[in-house]
Design a protein around this motif. Structure first.
Motif, PDB file in Angstrom:
ATOM      1  N   VAL A  98       0.849  -1.203   0.000  1.00 17.56           N
ATOM      2  CA  VAL A  98       0.000   0.000   0.000  1.00 17.56           C
ATOM      3  C   VAL A  98       0.888   1.257   0.000  1.00 17.56           C
ATOM      4  O   VAL A  98       0.640   2.214  -0.740  1.00 17.56           O
ATOM      5  CB  VAL A  98      -0.973  -0.017   1.204  1.00 17.56           C
ATOM      6  CG1 VAL A  98      -1.739   1.289   1.321  1.00 17.56           C
ATOM      7  CG2 VAL A  98      -1.944  -1.189   1.057  1.00 17.56           C
ATOM      8  N   LEU A  99       1.947   1.233   0.790  1.00 15.28           N
ATOM      9  CA  LEU A  99       2.879   2.376   0.805  1.00 15.28           C
ATOM     10  C   LEU A  99       3.515   2.568  -0.570  1.00 15.28           C
ATOM     11  O   LEU A  99       3.636   3.684  -1.080  1.00 15.28           O
ATOM     12  CB  LEU A  99       3.957   2.143   1.869  1.00 15.28           C
ATOM     13  CG  LEU A  99       3.466   2.440   3.289  1.00 15.28           C
ATOM     14  CD1 LEU A  99       4.178   1.598   4.316  1.00 15.28           C
ATOM     15  CD2 LEU A  99       3.654   3.932   3.595  1.00 15.28           C
ATOM     16  N   TRP A 100       3.916   1.474  -1.180  1.00 18.50           N
ATOM     17  CA  TRP A 100       4.523   1.498  -2.525  1.00 18.50           C
ATOM     18  C   TRP A 100       3.535   2.090  -3.533  1.00 18.50           C
ATOM     19  O   TRP A 100       3.879   2.942  -4.343  1.00 18.50           O
ATOM     20  CB  TRP A 100       4.909   0.065  -2.894  1.00 18.50           C
ATOM     21  CG  TRP A 100       5.368  -0.156  -4.287  1.00 18.50           C
ATOM     22  CD1 TRP A 100       6.637   0.077  -4.779  1.00 18.50           C
ATOM     23  CD2 TRP A 100       4.588  -0.680  -5.381  1.00 18.50           C
ATOM     24  NE1 TRP A 100       6.679  -0.271  -6.110  1.00 18.50           N
ATOM     25  CE2 TRP A 100       5.440  -0.740  -6.506  1.00 18.50           C
ATOM     26  CE3 TRP A 100       3.270  -1.121  -5.526  1.00 18.50           C
ATOM     27  CZ2 TRP A 100       5.009  -1.209  -7.748  1.00 18.50           C
ATOM     28  CZ3 TRP A 100       2.838  -1.573  -6.755  1.00 18.50           C
ATOM     29  CH2 TRP A 100       3.698  -1.619  -7.851  1.00 18.50           C
ATOM     30  N   THR A 101       2.265   1.640  -3.422  1.00 20.58           N
ATOM     31  CA  THR A 101       1.228   2.106  -4.353  1.00 20.58           C
ATOM     32  C   THR A 101       0.953   3.597  -4.177  1.00 20.58           C
ATOM     33  O   THR A 101       0.820   4.334  -5.155  1.00 20.58           O
ATOM     34  CB  THR A 101      -0.078   1.309  -4.121  1.00 20.58           C
ATOM     35  OG1 THR A 101       0.205  -0.074  -4.302  1.00 20.58           O
ATOM     36  CG2 THR A 101      -1.166   1.735  -5.081  1.00 20.58           C
ATOM     37  N   PHE A 102       0.859   4.037  -2.923  1.00 21.67           N
ATOM     38  CA  PHE A 102       0.584   5.465  -2.681  1.00 21.67           C
ATOM     39  C   PHE A 102       1.711   6.311  -3.279  1.00 21.67           C
ATOM     40  O   PHE A 102       1.463   7.320  -3.914  1.00 21.67           O
ATOM     41  CB  PHE A 102       0.425   5.733  -1.172  1.00 21.67           C
ATOM     42  CG  PHE A 102      -0.994   5.570  -0.694  1.00 21.67           C
ATOM     43  CD1 PHE A 102      -1.671   4.373  -0.862  1.00 21.67           C
ATOM     44  CD2 PHE A 102      -1.674   6.622  -0.073  1.00 21.67           C
ATOM     45  CE1 PHE A 102      -2.993   4.215  -0.430  1.00 21.67           C
ATOM     46  CE2 PHE A 102      -2.994   6.484   0.360  1.00 21.67           C
ATOM     47  CZ  PHE A 102      -3.645   5.280   0.193  1.00 21.67           C
ATOM     48  N   GLN A 159      -6.567  -2.266  -4.225  1.00 18.95           N
ATOM     49  CA  GLN A 159      -6.681  -3.339  -5.224  1.00 18.95           C
ATOM     50  C   GLN A 159      -5.448  -3.336  -6.125  1.00 18.95           C
ATOM     51  O   GLN A 159      -4.867  -4.381  -6.424  1.00 18.95           O
ATOM     52  CB  GLN A 159      -7.943  -3.165  -6.068  1.00 18.95           C
ATOM     53  CG  GLN A 159      -8.116  -4.283  -7.093  1.00 18.95           C
ATOM     54  CD  GLN A 159      -9.041  -3.910  -8.252  1.00 18.95           C
ATOM     55  OE1 GLN A 159      -9.342  -2.731  -8.464  1.00 18.95           O
ATOM     56  NE2 GLN A 159      -9.473  -4.904  -8.993  1.00 18.95           N
ATOM     57  N   TYR A 160      -5.028  -2.151  -6.532  1.00 23.93           N
ATOM     58  CA  TYR A 160      -3.833  -2.024  -7.374  1.00 23.93           C
ATOM     59  C   TYR A 160      -2.630  -2.663  -6.668  1.00 23.93           C
ATOM     60  O   TYR A 160      -1.830  -3.382  -7.259  1.00 23.93           O
ATOM     61  CB  TYR A 160      -3.568  -0.532  -7.645  1.00 23.93           C
ATOM     62  CG  TYR A 160      -2.375  -0.278  -8.526  1.00 23.93           C
ATOM     63  CD1 TYR A 160      -2.523  -0.088  -9.903  1.00 23.93           C
ATOM     64  CD2 TYR A 160      -1.086  -0.230  -7.987  1.00 23.93           C
ATOM     65  CE1 TYR A 160      -1.424   0.132 -10.711  1.00 23.93           C
ATOM     66  CE2 TYR A 160       0.022  -0.015  -8.793  1.00 23.93           C
ATOM     67  CZ  TYR A 160      -0.150   0.170 -10.150  1.00 23.93           C
ATOM     68  OH  TYR A 160       0.941   0.375 -10.948  1.00 23.93           O
ATOM     69  N   VAL A 168      -1.763 -10.975  -6.804  1.00 24.14           N
ATOM     70  CA  VAL A 168      -3.069 -11.624  -6.884  1.00 24.14           C
ATOM     71  C   VAL A 168      -3.986 -10.729  -7.704  1.00 24.14           C
ATOM     72  O   VAL A 168      -4.197  -9.564  -7.368  1.00 24.14           O
ATOM     73  CB  VAL A 168      -3.675 -11.850  -5.481  1.00 24.14           C
ATOM     74  CG1 VAL A 168      -5.060 -12.457  -5.600  1.00 24.14           C
ATOM     75  CG2 VAL A 168      -2.768 -12.745  -4.666  1.00 24.14           C
ATOM     76  N   ASN A 169      -4.549 -11.285  -8.767  1.00 24.64           N
ATOM     77  CA  ASN A 169      -5.378 -10.495  -9.678  1.00 24.64           C
ATOM     78  C   ASN A 169      -6.798 -10.339  -9.188  1.00 24.64           C
ATOM     79  O   ASN A 169      -7.751 -10.536  -9.936  1.00 24.64           O
ATOM     80  CB  ASN A 169      -5.405 -11.166 -11.052  1.00 24.64           C
ATOM     81  CG  ASN A 169      -4.190 -10.798 -11.854  1.00 24.64           C
ATOM     82  OD1 ASN A 169      -3.681  -9.683 -11.743  1.00 24.64           O
ATOM     83  ND2 ASN A 169      -3.706 -11.737 -12.652  1.00 24.64           N
ATOM     84  N   CYS A 170      -6.956  -9.979  -7.924  1.00 27.79           N
ATOM     85  CA  CYS A 170      -8.299  -9.878  -7.347  1.00 27.79           C
ATOM     86  C   CYS A 170      -9.086  -8.751  -8.007  1.00 27.79           C
ATOM     87  O   CYS A 170      -8.513  -7.835  -8.588  1.00 27.79           O
ATOM     88  CB  CYS A 170      -8.214  -9.633  -5.846  1.00 27.79           C
ATOM     89  SG  CYS A 170      -7.496  -8.042  -5.412  1.00 27.79           S
TER      90      CYS A 170
END
Ligand code: GLA
Length: 388
Positions: A98-102, A159-160, A168-170
């Motif tokens: 999540v940190l990486w995505t943000f 989700q990303y 995981v392609n949720c």
């Protein structure tokens, strides 16, 4: 719970000066399974159980994660400058992702954190502990770093993260259900455009009972990604004869008309589940609105049968639970929930019969499978919040 979390933080980090405490719910999907990555509808709700976190910003860029649920893994340390997936970081790959995505989406997080997590949903149970930790972390980042981001965007970023960091392609269901949860309501979400509507869940003299099969699984090692790609293959074949963007665009009549174009027995089964389950979900919400709870329950049962026979994601554990539930008095509906391959079933059971339900299904399960199932009578709760 706030005090408990502060004392956990104190245990791990030595003091509680400036610590904030947050909560994000687990979720259960009532109907609409394996439809979210097929452009269909889902009908999940958030629970009053979930995951808590006690957190404090640091002055440097270090990240220290600790989970009361995985004490054996100890303190997991990393930094904002090292946000890469690392198998040995285990569960902490979720907050790291999540940190990486943000960061990747230009939401600025410039300081590290000390965080203690504690979840009271069973891990790996299919009540979505991964999305639960992700959305909780996203919400913490929004609040601690004053980010201007709404809950839908947090769900999409989480989700990303799961798709691109954890592999995981949720679909969007879990993160959306958790971020947008509303007490005593389920969320009727059209995953093709993210339009949603809250529907009150008034069960009258009945309650939601979740049964954990205690068969552990993680989506990463399941056949989840395989099912998703089978649906994509079926869609590609259908697109040669029908002008559709997703399997969710098809009515049952259209599917029956075009299905021969798929030309593969397994792929037909997968697509049939996706199309029928989507229509079933729409019907189920209509039934609920018309207060036809028995009809809603019957559609739940049909959903399980389709997941068992066409989608083939139930397995002996979930089938034993659902099939035993169907035989019990006072049961309105019962089905597996979540990805499947282990995890949980969701049941609507009349209050007067809950005790006998737990006793009888518990016995059938232990006799058939060889170990115990766990039962939770749950309530529908709100989305993420700070505990003040
Ligand atoms: C998991 C995924 C969701 C959804 C369900 C199946 O929970 O995270 O996106 O696909 O499985 O309905």
């Amino acid at each position: 719970m706030r005090d408990t979390m502060l004392s956990y933080f104190n245990e791990v980090f030595g003091d509680t000066e400036g610590v904030k405490v947050y909560f994000a719910p687990g979720r259960v999907n009532l109907i609409g399974e394996h439809t979210d990555y097929n452009g269909g509808h889902v009908f999940p709700c958030a629970l009053t159980i979930g995951t808590y976190a006690a957190v404090r910003k640091r002055n440097d860029r270090k990240l220290c994660f600790y989970s009361m649920n995985f004490k054996n893994l100890g303190l997991i340390e990393t930094s904002l400058d090292n946000l890469v997936f690392d198998k040995k970081d285990d569960w902490a790959n979720y907050p790291k992702g999540v940190l990486w995505t943000f960061e990747k989406h230009s939401y600025q997080v410039d300081k590290g954190m000390d965080i203690v997590y504690f979840g009271n949903i069973p891990n790996g149970s299919g009540l979505s502990s991964s999305a639960n930790i992700e959305v909780l972390t996203g919400y913490i980042l929004k609040d601690l770093f004053g980010l201007s981001i709404d809950l839908t965007k947090i769900a999409l970023l989480c989700q990303y993260s799961e798709n691109n960091f954890n592999g995981v392609n949720c679909g969007i269901m879990d993160q959306f259900a958790i971020a947008m949860g509303k007490k005593d309501h389920a969320i009727f979400l059209d995953t093709s455009n993210l339009k949603y509507e809250y529907a009150p869940i008034e069960l009258g003299d009945a309650k939601l009972v979740i049964i954990s099969s205690n068969k552990k699984r993680g989506l990463g090692d399941s056949k989840y990604n395989e099912r998703r790609s089978q649906c994509e293959q079926a869609l590609a074949r259908l697109q040669k004869v029908a002008d559709i963007k997703t399997l969710g665009d098809l009515t049952i009549e259209q599917f029956e008309q075009y299905k021969d174009a798929i030309n593969d027995e397994t792929l037909v089964k997968r697509a049939r589940h996706a199309v029928y389950e989507n229509q079933r979900t729409v019907q189920a919400v209509e039934a609920l609105k018309a207060q036809k709870i028995d009809e809603f329950g019957k559609l739940m049962n049909d959903s399980h049968v389709s997941l068992r026979d066409d989608y083939e994601v139930t397995g002996i554990e979930l089938d034993t639970l659902a099939e035993s539930a169907w035989k019990q008095e006072g049961v309105i509906g019962a089905r597996m929930t979540g990805a499947g391959f282990g995890g949980c079933t969701v049941n609507i059971v009349k209050n007067d019969y809950i005790d006998s339900f737990i006793e009888n299904v518990g016995r059938d399960y232990e006799e058939g499978i060889g170990y115990k199932a766990d039962f939770y009578v749950v309530e529908i709760g709100d989305g993420p919040k700070e505990l003040l």
